[in-house]
Design a protein around this motif. Structure first.
Motif, PDB file in Angstrom:
ATOM      1  N   THR A 159      71.892  78.706  33.210  1.00 51.53           N
ATOM      2  CA  THR A 159      71.862  77.386  33.848  1.00 51.53           C
ATOM      3  C   THR A 159      70.507  77.059  34.460  1.00 51.53           C
ATOM      4  O   THR A 159      70.317  75.962  34.981  1.00 51.53           O
ATOM      5  CB  THR A 159      72.926  77.300  34.952  1.00 51.53           C
ATOM      6  N   ARG A 160      69.559  78.000  34.413  1.00 53.15           N
ATOM      7  CA  ARG A 160      68.278  77.811  35.115  1.00 53.15           C
ATOM      8  C   ARG A 160      67.492  76.614  34.569  1.00 53.15           C
ATOM      9  O   ARG A 160      66.809  75.917  35.337  1.00 53.15           O
ATOM     10  CB  ARG A 160      67.453  79.096  35.012  1.00 53.15           C
ATOM     11  N   GLY A 294      68.203  79.472  29.419  1.00 57.66           N
ATOM     12  CA  GLY A 294      68.586  78.166  28.911  1.00 57.66           C
ATOM     13  C   GLY A 294      67.576  77.560  27.968  1.00 57.66           C
ATOM     14  O   GLY A 294      66.574  78.177  27.596  1.00 57.66           O
ATOM     15  N   SER A 295      67.836  76.318  27.595  1.00 56.03           N
ATOM     16  CA  SER A 295      67.083  75.647  26.548  1.00 56.03           C
ATOM     17  C   SER A 295      66.201  74.548  27.129  1.00 56.03           C
ATOM     18  O   SER A 295      66.557  73.885  28.114  1.00 56.03           O
ATOM     19  CB  SER A 295      68.056  75.041  25.522  1.00 56.03           C
ATOM     20  N   LEU A 296      65.044  74.326  26.484  1.00 54.32           N
ATOM     21  CA  LEU A 296      64.172  73.216  26.852  1.00 54.32           C
ATOM     22  C   LEU A 296      64.835  71.874  26.584  1.00 54.32           C
ATOM     23  O   LEU A 296      64.502  70.870  27.223  1.00 54.32           O
ATOM     24  CB  LEU A 296      62.854  73.301  26.074  1.00 54.32           C
ATOM     25  N   ASN A 297      65.769  71.828  25.639  1.00 49.56           N
ATOM     26  CA  ASN A 297      66.436  70.563  25.333  1.00 49.56           C
ATOM     27  C   ASN A 297      67.232  70.050  26.530  1.00 49.56           C
ATOM     28  O   ASN A 297      67.338  68.842  26.739  1.00 49.56           O
ATOM     29  CB  ASN A 297      67.364  70.736  24.126  1.00 49.56           C
ATOM     30  N   VAL A 298      67.823  70.975  27.302  1.00 44.29           N
ATOM     31  CA  VAL A 298      68.547  70.569  28.508  1.00 44.29           C
ATOM     32  C   VAL A 298      67.572  69.990  29.526  1.00 44.29           C
ATOM     33  O   VAL A 298      67.850  68.980  30.189  1.00 44.29           O
ATOM     34  CB  VAL A 298      69.312  71.767  29.100  1.00 44.29           C
ATOM     35  N   SER A 375      57.041  81.743  29.339  1.00 43.55           N
ATOM     36  CA  SER A 375      57.656  82.847  28.601  1.00 43.55           C
ATOM     37  C   SER A 375      59.174  82.850  28.757  1.00 43.55           C
ATOM     38  O   SER A 375      59.804  83.895  28.851  1.00 43.55           O
ATOM     39  CB  SER A 375      57.077  84.196  29.052  1.00 43.55           C
ATOM     40  N   GLY A 376      59.744  81.662  28.797  1.00 46.70           N
ATOM     41  CA  GLY A 376      61.190  81.545  28.910  1.00 46.70           C
ATOM     42  C   GLY A 376      61.714  81.532  30.327  1.00 46.70           C
ATOM     43  O   GLY A 376      62.923  81.364  30.535  1.00 46.70           O
ATOM     44  N   HIS A 377      60.840  81.691  31.343  1.00 45.13           N
ATOM     45  CA  HIS A 377      61.239  81.655  32.748  1.00 45.13           C
ATOM     46  C   HIS A 377      60.983  80.258  33.301  1.00 45.13           C
ATOM     47  O   HIS A 377      59.869  79.741  33.194  1.00 45.13           O
ATOM     48  CB  HIS A 377      60.469  82.695  33.568  1.00 45.13           C
ATOM     49  N   PHE A 378      62.007  79.670  33.911  1.00 44.20           N
ATOM     50  CA  PHE A 378      61.900  78.303  34.407  1.00 44.20           C
ATOM     51  C   PHE A 378      61.623  78.289  35.902  1.00 44.20           C
ATOM     52  O   PHE A 378      62.148  79.108  36.665  1.00 44.20           O
ATOM     53  CB  PHE A 378      63.193  77.526  34.120  1.00 44.20           C
ATOM     54  N   GLY A 379      60.788  77.339  36.316  1.00 41.91           N
ATOM     55  CA  GLY A 379      60.461  77.134  37.714  1.00 41.91           C
ATOM     56  C   GLY A 379      59.943  75.722  37.920  1.00 41.91           C
ATOM     57  O   GLY A 379      60.023  74.873  37.025  1.00 41.91           O
ATOM     58  N   VAL A 380      59.383  75.467  39.108  1.00 40.41           N
ATOM     59  CA  VAL A 380      58.865  74.137  39.444  1.00 40.41           C
ATOM     60  C   VAL A 380      57.517  74.310  40.128  1.00 40.41           C
ATOM     61  O   VAL A 380      57.369  75.101  41.062  1.00 40.41           O
ATOM     62  CB  VAL A 380      59.828  73.374  40.378  1.00 40.41           C
TER      63      VAL A 380
END
Length: 462
Positions: A159-160, A294-298, A375-380
């Protein structure tokens, strides 16, 4: 069929030498007529075995008691008029509404067709339940009046990508939309004070961020009069379990404690399942990927209102000498919140997925806030100065915050003048961290210095 079974089923007197006595038969008949209980309750009652044993002892005193007569008596008492018997198994069922559905104030109950469409669009199938993290991930803010009170709190799971997009809009409202508007866009209070919201501010920021992304998805549908659809919890179950639909406890009734999934469903319903499939353009058959975070599409669905896999500006026509040029619809307008992507070593793990790099409409958003995929890790990433991307002097040297929903927060200083003073710097330096390389995709050759403290270390910096 043995003699006892023959008697129990057809009420016939056995013809063996040990024939049943007439008085015993009359007693048995009276007991049957006096039995007025609920047969289904009797089947579930723990007293049934003892009742069966007692009746067998009273009626069939001249016969040897074993398992077969007891089972036959059980079925005889339930009135099974069949020559051959099969074991009956009762399965526990969820409470399902039969007949007319109760009215939903201000909305409509979910239908089986809608539930299946949601599950297929989001996860690819309705016959299997979604991944557990989507069912058990709520929307929870960190403690109020805290240095990280602006942040969502969630574990690292699929869900990230959704939560990072929502987190960016929460920061957007706290830092910029909630500030009083002035002529010079300056506030008497320090910008960092807006990042320590009260509990009331947290609640308002959360629902305003959800509202903004849902309405953006509704506007992305292209209708002249867009309509947003919100998935809300209810106590009733409206869709039954079947071979084509597997109940997950959320989709068919929208249960509390699953805010991430409800937000995803709201975005999908507002955009429309068919439009989501068109957005994916055959690159994927469903929205949520199997990647860890999760996916970039989301993310693009929340940022642009369209679940496009293409991050370039506008429309590009791609083809070759053997195929007609086909349009690929990227980002059609400048986004209020940006997106930065650095793949790094991820290309070896997902070589079958074509890499997409953000265009200027995502790299240079209206406000200095970016969702990052490193590298697949999501943040802001975000800066507190509204004029950062509008003023060349402000962009020469500035601080930038990096936050993840796992609780990692770091403060970095970006100096874009360093290459002018000390010559050209290599942005492919092997000593640079993945986060620094991601920042270099926006500010090439900038000097990056780590500073500040890390109050939470649930997710370590990358």
């Amino acid at each position: 069929m043995d003699q006892i079974t023959n008697f129990l089923v057809y009420n016939k007197t056995p013809t063996s030498r040990n024939s049943m006595k007439h008085e015993a038969l009359r007693t048995n008949t009276k007991r049957e007529k006096s039995f007025q209980g609920n047969k289904q309750d009797l089947l579930l009652s723990p007293l049934l075995d003892r009742m069966a044993d007692a009746m067998l002892m009273n009626v069939y005193t001249e016969y040897v008691i074993h398992d077969t007569p007891k089972r036959m008596l059980r079925k005889y008492m339930l009135g099974t008029p069949q020559e051959e018997f099969y074991e009956r198994v009762l399965y526990a069922r969820n409470r399902v509404l039969v007949g007319a559905r109760p009215a939903v104030v201000g909305g409509n109950p979910i239908t089986e067709e809608m539930a299946m469409g949601l599950r297929i669009t989001a996860f690819g199938t309705a016959a299997c339940p979604p991944r557990g993290e989507w069912i058990h991930t709520p929307l929870v803010m960190r403690p109020a009046d805290n240095s990280l009170g602006y942040g969502l709190s969630a574990q690292r799971n699929g869900t990230r990508s959704l939560l990072s997009g929502l987190q960016a809009h929460i920061i957007k409202w706290l830092l910029f939309d909630s500030r009083p508007v002035t002529k010079d866009n300056k506030s008497t209070e320090h910008p960092d004070s807006y990042l320590r919201p009260s509990e009331e501010k947290q609640e308002e920021a959360l629902w305003r961020a959800c509202s903004e992304v849902i309405w953006r998805c509704a506007a992305g549908a292209g209708a002249s009069d867009p309509q947003a659809v919100v998935a809300l919890p209810t106590d009733n179950t409206y869709v039954q379990h079947s071979s084509s639909y597997y109940q997950d406890g959320i989709t068919e009734k929208s249960e509390d404690g699953s805010g991430a999934l409800l937000l995803l469903y709201s975005a999908i319903l507002s955009r429309g399942c068919e439009n989501i499939k068109k957005d994916l353009d055959g690159k994927l058959n469903y929205l949520v990927s199997t990647q860890v975070e999760g996916s970039l599409n989301v993310t693009t669905l929340l940022l642009t209102g369209r679940a496009t896999p293409y991050l370039h500006n506008g429309v590009q026509y791609v083809g070759d000498e053997d195929h007609y040029a086909m349009p690929q619809f990227g980002v059609l307008s400048r986004s209020p919140v940006g997106l930065l992507v650095w793949y790094g070593g991820e290309e070896n793990l997902t070589g079958h997925v074509s890499k997409q790099y953000p265009g200027s409409r995502l790299k240079t958003p209206a406000l200095p806030i970016w969702v990052t995929s490193c590298s697949g890790h999501f943040g802001v990433l975000f800066n507190t100065n509204r004029e950062l991307l509008r003023n060349y002097h402000a962009e020469r040297r500035f601080d930038i915050h990096y936050y993840t929903c796992g609780g990692c927060h770091v403060l970095l200083n970006v100096d874009t003048r360093a290459h002018e003073e000390a010559g050209t710097l290599r942005n492919d330096d092997i000593s640079a961290t993945p986060l620094e390389k991601l920042i270099h995709t926006k500010w090439q050759d900038a000097k990056i210095t780590w500073s500040g403290t890390t109050p939470y270390t649930a997710d370590s910096p990358i």
